[in-house]
Design an enzyme around this catalytic site. Sequence first.
Site, PDB file in Angstrom:
ATOM      1  N   ASP A 109       0.846  -1.197  -0.049  1.00 10.62           N
ATOM      2  CA  ASP A 109       0.076  -0.031   0.165  1.00 10.62           C
ATOM      3  C   ASP A 109       1.039   1.249   0.023  1.00 10.62           C
ATOM      4  OD1 ASP A 109       0.962   0.257   2.710  1.00 10.62           O
ATOM      5  OD2 ASP A 109      -1.133   0.336   3.532  1.00 10.62           O
ATOM      6  N   HIS A 110       0.498   2.519   0.102  1.00 11.01           N
ATOM      7  CA  HIS A 110       1.221   3.632   0.179  1.00 11.01           C
ATOM      8  C   HIS A 110       2.170   3.794   1.375  1.00 11.01           C
ATOM      9  CE1 HIS A 110      -2.252   4.299   2.810  1.00 11.01           C
ATOM     10  NE2 HIS A 110      -1.886   5.129   3.317  1.00 11.01           N
TER      11      HIS A 110
ATOM     12  N   CYS B  76       3.348  -2.758   3.929  1.00 14.55           N
ATOM     13  CA  CYS B  76       2.335  -1.756   4.236  1.00 14.55           C
ATOM     14  C   CYS B  76       3.355  -1.006   5.433  1.00 14.55           C
ATOM     15  CB  CYS B  76       1.068  -2.121   4.877  1.00 14.55           C
ATOM     16  SG  CYS B  76       0.948  -2.915   6.375  1.00 14.55           S
TER      17      CYS B  76
ATOM     18  N   THR C 255       3.429  -0.864   8.583  1.00 18.68           N
ATOM     19  CA  THR C 255       3.852  -2.015   9.860  1.00 18.68           C
ATOM     20  C   THR C 255       3.970  -3.136   9.300  1.00 18.68           C
ATOM     21  OG1 THR C 255       1.605  -2.478  10.595  1.00 18.68           O
ATOM     22  CG2 THR C 255       3.046  -0.450  11.545  1.00 18.68           C
TER      23      THR C 255
ATOM     24  N   HIS D 253      10.494 -22.756  10.220  1.00 19.87           N
ATOM     25  CA  HIS D 253       9.500 -23.311  10.929  1.00 19.87           C
ATOM     26  C   HIS D 253       8.304 -23.069  10.299  1.00 19.87           C
ATOM     27  CE1 HIS D 253      11.915 -23.465  15.058  1.00 19.87           C
ATOM     28  NE2 HIS D 253      12.746 -24.151  14.047  1.00 19.87           N
TER      29      HIS D 253
ATOM     30  N   ARG E 126       8.371 -32.233  12.456  1.00 21.45           N
ATOM     31  CA  ARG E 126       7.464 -31.836  13.252  1.00 21.45           C
ATOM     32  C   ARG E 126       6.887 -30.285  12.776  1.00 21.45           C
ATOM     33  NH1 ARG E 126      12.100 -30.250  15.504  1.00 21.45           N
ATOM     34  NH2 ARG E 126      12.306 -28.366  16.508  1.00 21.45           N
ATOM     35  N   HIS E 127       7.659 -29.676  11.995  1.00 18.93           N
ATOM     36  CA  HIS E 127       7.070 -28.464  11.429  1.00 18.93           C
ATOM     37  C   HIS E 127       5.978 -28.483  10.588  1.00 18.93           C
ATOM     38  CE1 HIS E 127       9.831 -26.440  14.094  1.00 18.93           C
ATOM     39  NE2 HIS E 127      11.054 -27.077  13.803  1.00 18.93           N
TER      40      HIS E 127
HETATM   41  C1  RB5 Z   1      -1.815   3.150   6.256  1.00 18.30           C
HETATM   42  O1  RB5 Z   1      -1.952   4.555   6.773  1.00 18.30           O
HETATM   43  C2  RB5 Z   1      -1.509   2.023   7.292  1.00 18.30           C
HETATM   44  O2  RB5 Z   1      -2.255   1.983   8.229  1.00 18.30           O
HETATM   45  C3  RB5 Z   1      -0.930   0.885   6.611  1.00 18.30           C
HETATM   46  O3  RB5 Z   1      -0.094   0.788   5.889  1.00 18.30           O
HETATM   47  C4  RB5 Z   1      -0.602  -0.373   7.577  1.00 18.30           C
HETATM   48  O4  RB5 Z   1       0.337   0.080   8.384  1.00 18.30           O
HETATM   49  C5  RB5 Z   1      -1.603  -1.080   8.305  1.00 18.30           C
HETATM   50  O5  RB5 Z   1      -1.312  -2.105   8.915  1.00 18.30           O
END
Ligand code: RB5
Length: 144
Positions: free
Chosen positions: A10-11, A67, A69, A100, A134-135
């Site tokens: 995403d952005h 994204c 995070t 794993h 096992r994994h």
């Molecule tokens: C976008 O602003 C942000 O929420 C997205 O990139 C992401 O971090 C969501 O988990």
Amino acid sequence: MTTHIVIGSDHGGYELKEFLKQQLYAHDSLSIDDMGTFSKDSVDYPDIADIVVKKVKETNGIGILCCGTGIGISIRANRHKGIRAAVVYDEFTAEMAKKHNNANILCLGGRTTQNDKALSCVQTWLSHEFEGDRHLRRVDKLDN
Ligand code: RB5
């Protein structure tokens, strides 16, 4: 043998995705399929996750999703059967994601992980093998 990698963001992960794409293009053993987004304009990460997952399944390949995070886009990707999307943030988590969890999609945060660290995570993930045994039993339970 060429490894096919489907990549998308995403952005919030756009700049990291562009960086990784350029770096990975340089490897003869990798082919990169960029499914977008193609600008910093705001888009919804579940839409990108769906597009990348569809292509990963069609090509029986692997994917990279970015994204802000890595979290939101991984949550969506993991709603698809057969997808094991792992958010990683260092070499150890990247290694474990393959050894794993046999992660077939690596998720990274453009706002949480420096470019070079993210690239190192991708290289670590690519350079290890699933340990099976096992994994495999545990991974098989994920979709049941
Ligand atoms: C976008 O602003 C942000 O929420 C997205 O990139 C992401 O971090 C969501 O988990």
